[in-house]
Design a protein around this motif. Sequence first.
Motif, PDB file in Angstrom:
ATOM      1  N   GLU A   1      19.194  87.801  59.576  1.00 37.97           N
ATOM      2  CA  GLU A   1      18.800  86.643  58.772  1.00 37.97           C
ATOM      3  C   GLU A   1      19.269  87.119  57.551  1.00 37.97           C
ATOM      4  O   GLU A   1      19.850  86.081  56.793  1.00 37.97           O
ATOM      5  N   ALA A   2      19.304  88.286  56.820  1.00 39.08           N
ATOM      6  CA  ALA A   2      19.955  88.628  55.577  1.00 39.08           C
ATOM      7  C   ALA A   2      21.323  88.129  55.480  1.00 39.08           C
ATOM      8  O   ALA A   2      21.748  87.932  54.550  1.00 39.08           O
ATOM      9  N   ILE A   3      21.969  88.493  56.518  1.00 36.54           N
ATOM     10  CA  ILE A   3      23.525  88.015  56.462  1.00 36.54           C
ATOM     11  C   ILE A   3      23.741  86.688  56.272  1.00 36.54           C
ATOM     12  O   ILE A   3      24.291  86.327  55.423  1.00 36.54           O
ATOM     13  N   ALA A   4      23.184  85.925  56.922  1.00 36.12           N
ATOM     14  CA  ALA A   4      22.924  84.347  56.676  1.00 36.12           C
ATOM     15  C   ALA A   4      22.397  84.033  55.337  1.00 36.12           C
ATOM     16  O   ALA A   4      22.976  83.193  54.606  1.00 36.12           O
ATOM     17  N   ARG A   5      21.487  84.518  55.077  1.00 41.37           N
ATOM     18  CA  ARG A   5      20.702  84.205  53.519  1.00 41.37           C
ATOM     19  C   ARG A   5      21.651  84.778  52.481  1.00 41.37           C
ATOM     20  O   ARG A   5      21.637  83.836  51.463  1.00 41.37           O
ATOM     21  N   SER A   6      22.363  85.904  52.515  1.00 45.39           N
ATOM     22  CA  SER A   6      23.340  86.102  51.423  1.00 45.39           C
ATOM     23  C   SER A   6      24.313  85.421  51.416  1.00 45.39           C
ATOM     24  O   SER A   6      25.245  84.650  50.389  1.00 45.39           O
ATOM     25  N   ALA A   7      24.991  84.770  52.557  1.00 45.54           N
ATOM     26  CA  ALA A   7      26.147  83.813  52.627  1.00 45.54           C
ATOM     27  C   ALA A   7      25.838  82.675  52.545  1.00 45.54           C
ATOM     28  O   ALA A   7      26.360  81.314  52.542  1.00 45.54           O
TER      29      ALA A   7
END
Length: 200
Positions: A65-71
């Motif tokens: 989830e953090a990857i998508a949130r950061s991107a």
Amino acid sequence: ALIEGHTVTLRGADDTPDRYGRQPAFVTLEGADKPIQFEMLARGDAIASPVVRDLPCSRALLAAEAIARSARRGIWAGSAALKNAKSTDDILARRGRFTVIEGTVSSARLAGATFYANFGRRWTRDFAVTISRRMMASVEATGIDLKSLKDKRVLVRGWIETRGGPRIEITHAGQIEVIGAARPRDGLTATATVPEDETK
């Protein structure tokens, strides 16, 4: 679209329905090594649930989830999915709904049988997180020092309740994550790089 026309395996911790009467399960395509939930999270099509009991699995889901949130992919492209802890009215509008909130803890203390992490000075009106004494050990087992939360930047997820101001009660250790120190614009010195982003 990810599973239509495909053979899948469903796997759940047990057959207990969630708060909405639904049956939670991981969905894995035939021949795949990971459930499709990971792909949905990485695309920004879903929010990680904090109720996964297996800690390594829970951390892997939160990382996806953090990857998508950061991107800023999918639901994270705008500000609707992630609420600012200072936006009390915005949070109150989501009473009874699962919400992800980011903010800096202004005070953290144990009062009686409840630990409070407050995100504003007006503790009767501003957003706060509550943790029962019986849950404290579970949260601290994830590496979070509750007594040192003051001035930490955190991400909290859960169902919004109102007790004076908006509240999230921590009932699962995965609901709260420390993501860094407060940012310089919060009036403090940052000691970690924090994404500029503001579940279920």
